[in-house]
Scaffold this motif. Structure first.
Motif, PDB file in Angstrom:
ATOM      1  N   ASP A  47      84.364  39.697  21.151  1.00 31.42           N
ATOM      2  CA  ASP A  47      85.276  38.532  21.735  1.00 31.42           C
ATOM      3  C   ASP A  47      84.209  37.419  21.418  1.00 31.42           C
ATOM      4  OD1 ASP A  47      86.318  36.996  23.699  1.00 31.42           O
ATOM      5  OD2 ASP A  47      86.439  37.802  25.250  1.00 31.42           O
ATOM      6  N   PRO A  48      84.771  36.732  20.604  1.00 34.38           N
ATOM      7  CA  PRO A  48      84.316  35.697  19.920  1.00 34.38           C
ATOM      8  C   PRO A  48      83.875  34.338  21.208  1.00 34.38           C
ATOM      9  CG  PRO A  48      85.495  35.703  18.667  1.00 34.38           C
ATOM     10  CD  PRO A  48      86.558  36.831  19.618  1.00 34.38           C
ATOM     11  N   SER A  49      84.624  34.113  21.799  1.00 31.60           N
ATOM     12  CA  SER A  49      84.752  33.540  23.470  1.00 31.60           C
ATOM     13  C   SER A  49      84.086  34.425  24.380  1.00 31.60           C
ATOM     14  CB  SER A  49      86.000  33.669  24.006  1.00 31.60           C
ATOM     15  OG  SER A  49      86.415  33.084  25.421  1.00 31.60           O
ATOM     16  N   LEU A  50      83.754  35.663  24.651  1.00 33.14           N
ATOM     17  CA  LEU A  50      82.927  36.417  25.702  1.00 33.14           C
ATOM     18  C   LEU A  50      81.560  35.559  24.912  1.00 33.14           C
ATOM     19  CD1 LEU A  50      81.863  37.701  28.078  1.00 33.14           C
ATOM     20  CD2 LEU A  50      82.119  39.373  26.412  1.00 33.14           C
ATOM     21  N   MET A  51      81.510  35.562  23.606  1.00 32.85           N
ATOM     22  CA  MET A  51      79.944  35.980  22.674  1.00 32.85           C
ATOM     23  C   MET A  51      79.533  34.345  22.695  1.00 32.85           C
ATOM     24  SD  MET A  51      79.490  38.752  21.707  1.00 32.85           S
ATOM     25  CE  MET A  51      80.485  39.205  22.513  1.00 32.85           C
ATOM     26  N   HIS A  52      80.578  33.449  22.719  1.00 28.37           N
ATOM     27  CA  HIS A  52      80.089  31.900  23.251  1.00 28.37           C
ATOM     28  C   HIS A  52      79.490  31.502  24.488  1.00 28.37           C
ATOM     29  CE1 HIS A  52      81.320  27.798  22.913  1.00 28.37           C
ATOM     30  NE2 HIS A  52      81.093  27.809  21.957  1.00 28.37           N
ATOM     31  N   GLU A  53      80.129  32.038  24.790  1.00 26.38           N
ATOM     32  CA  GLU A  53      79.643  32.055  26.446  1.00 26.38           C
ATOM     33  C   GLU A  53      78.400  32.594  27.831  1.00 26.38           C
ATOM     34  OE1 GLU A  53      81.169  30.465  28.829  1.00 26.38           O
ATOM     35  OE2 GLU A  53      82.250  29.893  27.721  1.00 26.38           O
ATOM     36  N   ILE A  54      78.116  34.083  25.912  1.00 23.27           N
ATOM     37  CA  ILE A  54      76.653  34.463  26.668  1.00 23.27           C
ATOM     38  C   ILE A  54      75.867  33.654  25.797  1.00 23.27           C
ATOM     39  CG2 ILE A  54      75.495  36.519  25.060  1.00 23.27           C
ATOM     40  CD1 ILE A  54      78.091  38.463  25.750  1.00 23.27           C
ATOM     41  N   GLY A  55      76.076  32.980  24.656  1.00 22.01           N
ATOM     42  CA  GLY A  55      75.248  31.460  23.751  1.00 22.01           C
ATOM     43  C   GLY A  55      75.181  30.724  24.563  1.00 22.01           C
ATOM     44  N   ARG A  56      75.958  30.665  25.468  1.00 22.34           N
ATOM     45  CA  ARG A  56      75.943  28.959  26.016  1.00 22.34           C
ATOM     46  C   ARG A  56      74.806  29.867  27.666  1.00 22.34           C
ATOM     47  NH1 ARG A  56      78.796  24.619  26.411  1.00 22.34           N
ATOM     48  NH2 ARG A  56      80.511  26.093  26.141  1.00 22.34           N
ATOM     49  N   GLU A  57      74.674  30.976  28.166  1.00 24.71           N
ATOM     50  CA  GLU A  57      74.017  31.496  29.089  1.00 24.71           C
ATOM     51  C   GLU A  57      72.647  31.498  28.366  1.00 24.71           C
ATOM     52  OE1 GLU A  57      75.156  31.811  32.288  1.00 24.71           O
ATOM     53  OE2 GLU A  57      72.880  32.422  32.885  1.00 24.71           O
ATOM     54  N   PHE A  58      72.232  32.240  27.372  1.00 24.92           N
ATOM     55  CA  PHE A  58      71.274  32.209  26.235  1.00 24.92           C
ATOM     56  C   PHE A  58      70.502  30.896  26.683  1.00 24.92           C
ATOM     57  CE2 PHE A  58      72.415  36.279  24.557  1.00 24.92           C
ATOM     58  CZ  PHE A  58      71.710  37.028  25.463  1.00 24.92           C
ATOM     59  N   GLN A  59      71.555  30.006  26.271  1.00 24.92           N
ATOM     60  CA  GLN A  59      70.850  28.535  26.020  1.00 24.92           C
ATOM     61  C   GLN A  59      70.020  27.561  27.231  1.00 24.92           C
ATOM     62  OE1 GLN A  59      74.005  25.098  25.312  1.00 24.92           O
ATOM     63  NE2 GLN A  59      72.359  24.321  24.866  1.00 24.92           N
TER      64      GLN A  59
END
Lengths: 199, 199
Positions: free
Chosen positions: A31-43
């Protein structure tokens, strides 16, 4: 991370007391949009650390890592499990046993991509017995890089990997921590470590 | 796609007349911001096609695919080269010979993720002899899905894969087409197919 936990509860399947199947959104279908949210959380969790590179392991670590890399403005290196004809020179290598594939994988990265001046964030999809994270740490150590932290999408907190890494002093951030998978039921660790962590 | 060609010229290495090494930004170290631009270019070229799913192959297809999936708002499925304990049910399988790894890989996807109602965009990092693309086509065909097109980051236009696929009627879009790699020099196909295509 609420939306990740919600996704795990609605689409994850506890195949056994140790195996959680999340091929709907993380390690087969993504799910690319979930991956983007995950990326933001790591950020958010590592932005003060001066990260210069993200190091992950093919294949399931790539999607969350490239999103984190996009948001943090740093390159991603994915360690290879098998050697390619075009990946030959100056290799750093380590070994990792994969429980879900029941085999030992040699993992490698080209030395030229990680060096002493790098501050590395290690990212992986799962943390269970910690073998994959240890192999990535071993690769970064050989390069002389500083390891700023370890970002994990799903930690099986009932296995020893997470606590072993934290005891060694590594800054481990897991976006969802599973307390147990008994009787086909997915239960998260209750914690309030982060403003956005939930029960 | 100008910035991709520029990146290939400055960071790619023609290892031989057939092997182009791009491990600086595509298939070992990954440039997330370039991957995002690549995703946008795939979106531009296929946005009229009603894509419902992106199908790619682990590992190097994942980064450009998740960026395209993020921008197009569709899930990405990466076909697996090796079977996992958690990937067991209802598998569609095909075979692909990897020139750079010199082995035959069985590739598979879970049937539940692609069906008759899907309009699939196939994405891969390289197109050379076309074997990987053919395996992905074979997987989508078995699922009864419509194949809207094939998006390729780098096509080795001096090999037969691209023309064979186009002759079969597939809509192939390659963001950089290499005319030849002779004498260590990277030369692109001269074309003006797209407003953003360059020499």
């Amino acid at each position: 991370m609420d939306i990740l936990k919600e996704k795990i509860l609605t689409e994850g399947i506890a195949l056994s007391e140790t195996v959680l199947k999340v091929d709907n959104f993380l390690n087969h279908q993504v799910d690319p949009s979930l991956m983007h949210e995950i990326g933001r959380e790591f950020q958010n969790r590592f932005e003060e650390k001066g990260i210069t590179k993200i190091l992950t392991l093919e294949s399931s670590g790539i999607a969350p890592s490239v999103m984190a890399g996009l948001l943090m403005g740093v390159p991603v290196i994915f360690a290879r499990k098998r050697q390619s004809l075009t990946l030959t020179d100056g290799l750093l290598t380590s070994e990792v046993y994969s429980y879900t594939k029941q085999e030992i994988n040699k993992v490698c990265v080209a030395h030229k991509f990680i060096g002493e001046d790098d501050t590395v964030l290690i990212i992986d999809d799962f943390l269970a017995n910690g073998k994959a994270a240890e192999a990535l740490i071993h690769l970064a150590d050989q390069a002389g890089a500083e390891i700023a932290g370890i970002g994990i999408v799903i930690e099986k907190a009932f296995q020893e990997g997470g606590s072993a890494l934290r005891e060694k002093g590594y800054h481990v951030e897991s976006l969802a921590r599973i307390a147990n998978l008994e009787a086909g039921k997915i239960e998260f660790v209750k914690e309030k470590e982060h403003s956005n962590a939930d029960v």
